[in-house]
Design a protein around this motif. Structure first.
Motif, short mmCIF file in Angstrom:
data_model
loop_
_atom_site.label_atom_id
_atom_site.label_comp_id
_atom_site.label_asym_id
_atom_site.label_seq_id
_atom_site.Cartn_x
_atom_site.Cartn_y
_atom_site.Cartn_z
N ARG A 294 -6.62 10.84 -9.83
CA ARG A 294 -6.14 9.95 -8.57
C ARG A 294 -7.37 10.04 -7.89
O ARG A 294 -7.50 9.23 -7.05
N GLU B 160 -9.74 2.30 -5.71
CA GLU B 160 -8.85 1.32 -4.16
C GLU B 160 -9.93 1.17 -2.44
O GLU B 160 -9.60 0.14 -2.23
N ALA B 161 -10.51 1.67 -1.88
CA ALA B 161 -11.57 2.08 -1.25
C ALA B 161 -12.50 1.18 -1.26
O ALA B 161 -12.57 0.54 -0.19
N GLN C 287 0.98 4.22 -3.18
CA GLN C 287 0.53 5.83 -3.13
C GLN C 287 1.47 6.25 -3.07
O GLN C 287 1.51 7.45 -3.77
N TRP D 121 -8.62 6.78 -9.16
CA TRP D 121 -7.96 5.57 -8.83
C TRP D 121 -8.45 5.14 -6.92
O TRP D 121 -8.07 4.77 -6.73
N GLU D 122 -8.24 5.96 -6.31
CA GLU D 122 -8.20 6.06 -4.99
C GLU D 122 -9.55 5.46 -4.51
O GLU D 122 -9.63 5.06 -2.97
N GLU D 123 -11.00 5.64 -4.92
CA GLU D 123 -12.23 6.25 -4.67
C GLU D 123 -12.02 3.77 -4.93
O GLU D 123 -12.96 3.02 -4.34
N GLU E 1 1.21 -1.59 -0.62
CA GLU E 1 0.18 -0.09 0.12
C GLU E 1 0.92 1.60 -0.05
O GLU E 1 0.41 1.97 -0.96
#
Length: 383
Positions: A305, A312-313, A286, A308-310, A282
């Motif tokens: 970004r 991953e969550a 990041q 991509w974060e959405e 992780e």
């Protein structure tokens, strides 16, 4: 429902063959020739990044068009633009390929995919014109970046740029045509922002095609790379969208899957059945996201970004569905290849449920139900 999923999966298995169609252009590092599946992923990324140059095209629709635009090459092959071809024969081969391959789908989907492909080939709508612009630009810049380019290859590029297929961009996309000419002729003139930052990012992304995954192709001939995987999983989403656990926004899901593995350029792939330090992975991802998305102009950097974060969550409806497909696609690869990574990592049926099954079931329960009989049969026979 079952017959529909069966037909859709048959199409998706068949399209895995696009990863074995070799094109005439090389990757930007010159290490090998590009295949058509990874090319199809990269042009989708080009379409997203350079949207301001689209002339008002519908970008999500352009991306869908580019996902299917070269599928006919499974049967018809690639036809390098610098060589002479009997174009009537090429068109016949491609039309026959479209009939066969899109015909594997349920009728409504097969018609829609065929129409998208025909629109691209016709090249007259705003969406098709932009898609064709991108399809011309991408291989040119990969070849211009090739550090081991021969004089013959240089001469071929000059012909393509000055009088061939790329010459159309002199009027359609003058900034990118001029920059290509500058690179070809070794004129060291800086490209203006934001185009310079966008082009640096898009060329950096070419490295995803050299990241190998734990999964093989369906025919077991080699390991899949993360670029062609990203194309295929986008096609999975486009084809299986109706089977999401809840109504998902296809445009958002496709953007997530377009970007979801890009951090592997720096962080590498970590097979789900392998052994790795989750916290370390992780942190590496990041850091990779910081560097890669940080190459873009601020508005694009922050927006992509966040997408991509959405993913991953895995908390939103769209991300849950996208994650489920990312887990399901390797199941088919392993079933088709005779076990693939299951054999390599000595995976049990219970481990498969714990690591993969619950995520597929969460986002696409009907898809999981369709896969279970074949999974049960394989593990009963092989463990």
């Amino acid at each position: 429902m079952q017959d529909r999923i069966t037909a859709q999966l048959a199409f998706l298995i068949e399209t895995d063959k696009l990863k074995s169609v070799t094109r005439a252009n090389v990757l930007s590092d010159g290490s090998r020739f590009e295949n058509t599946a990874e090319h199809s992923w990269h042009v989708c990324l080009w379409a997203l990044i350079f949207a301001d140059h689209s002339g008002g095209a519908n970008i999500p629709r352009v991306i869908q068009m580019l996902l299917v635009h070269d599928i006919v090459e499974i049967d018809a092959g690639d036809h390098p633009i610098h060589l002479d071809h009997d174009m009537d024969e090429v068109r016949r081969l491609e039309a026959d390929a479209a009939t066969r391959i899109f015909g594997l789908l349920p009728v409504d989907q097969g018609i829609n995919y065929r129409l998208l492909w025909e629109e691209f080939e016709d090249g007259k709508t705003a969406d098709a014109r932009y898609a064709n612009m991108i399809d011309k630009a991408s291989p040119m810049f990969q070849e211009l970046s090739n550090p081991v380019q021969t004089q013959d290859e240089h001469d071929i590029l000059r012909g393509i740029l000055e009088t061939g297929r790329f010459s159309d961009l002199h009027d359609d996309w003058p900034e990118i045509h001029q920059h290509a000419s500058n690179l070809l002729n070794k004129r060291h003139l800086a490209l203006l922002e934001p185009l310079a930052s966008q082009l640096r990012f898009i060329m950096e992304a070419d490295q995803l095609k050299s990241v190998l995954r734990g999964t093989t192709l369906c025919d077991g001939s080699r390991h899949e790379n993360s670029g062609e995987h990203s194309w295929h999983i986008m096609l999975w989403a486009m084809t299986l969208h109706e089977h999401s656990h809840a109504p998902a926004q296809l445009d958002v899901v496709l953007m997530m899957l377009l970007l979801h593995d890009i951090v592997e350029i720096d962080a590498g792939d970590n097979p789900i059945h392998g052994s790795f330090d989750v916290a370390a992975v992780e942190a590496a991802e990041q850091a990779a996201a910081d560097r890669l998305f940080g190459m873009l102009p601020p508005a694009q950097r922050d927006g992509l970004r966040a997408t991509w974060e959405e993913f991953e969550a895995a908390a939103s409806v769209d991300a849950i569905f996208a994650k489920s497909l990312d887990r399901a696609q390797p199941l088919i690869c392993n079933l088709e290849s005779g076990g693939g990574s299951w054999r390599e990592y000595n995976v049990t049926r219970d481990q498969l449920d714990a690591r993969v099954g619950h995520k597929v079931k969460r986002g696409a329960p009907a898809l999981w139900d369709a896969l279970v009989p074949d999974l049960d049969a394989w593990f009963a026979a092989n463990t």
